[in-house]
Design a protein around this motif. Structure first.
Motif: not given
Length: 189
Positions: A6-10, A15-24, A26-33, A66-68
């Protein structure tokens, strides 16, 4: 529900995307996905519309975000506050103390406390009568030789010794008038 997913989803939604969230972060994009995919599977719905170049929240995804988002932020703040030793005390502290103690020591103690904790407003009441701490709304009560109370926690922080003193010219009581607590002088029996 997996709170990490849930935290990764948020994170991705914010950040508006997996790549942007990964760069912001430092976590792997594949893990977030993978985590977001696991969350979608566990909920049985799609949270993102995945396009060739963009990622948009679905209606359900927007509602979940919005709720979480605020709840997860509060959890992070709480964990940070606990890890850093809490927060600065603030509010009102009501104290009842005996008159003699208040005159001799309470001023210095209260001044030191106020310097250390400026956001705490002290209210010190000087009285020698027994008080009902809970009924009268006191946070701290200082008393000399208080009656034990199983509903309260107490601790001795000063010890005192009572001494009866009189002039040597004063005659000692004898016979039935003698007080049992008065010690005889050296050599007297």
């Amino acid at each position: 529900m997996d709170l990490v997913a849930l935290a990764d989803f948020n994170l991705v939604a914010r950040h508006g995307g997996f790549g942007k969230a990964a760069r912001a972060t430092g976590r792997p994009k594949a893990t977030l996905s993978r985590r977001v995919g696991e969350l979608e599977s566990s909920l049985g719905l799609r949270l993102f519309e995945r396009g060739a170049r963009d990622l948009k929240l679905t209606e359900e995804g927007r509602a979940l975000f919005e709720r979480t988002a605020r709840l997860l932020s509060e959890l992070d703040d709480t964990a940070s506050a606990i890890a850093s030793g809490g927060h600065t005390p603030k509010g009102k502290l009501r104290i009842s103390a005996p008159a003699l103690f208040s005159q001799s020591a309470m001023g210095k103690i209260a001044a030191g406390f106020s310097l250390k904790y400026p956001e705490v407003r002290l209210e010190v009441t000087t009285e020698d009568r027994p008080v009902d701490m809970i009924e009268e709304g006191y946070d701290l009560v200082i008393r000399v030789n208080p009656d034990p109370d199983i509903n309260l926690v107490g601790r001795a922080f000063l010890r005192d010794r009572l001494v009866v003193v009189a002039s040597p010219n004063l005659s000692r009581p004898t016979g039935a008038l003698a007080a049992p607590g008065v010690a005889r002088g050296a050599g007297e029996r």
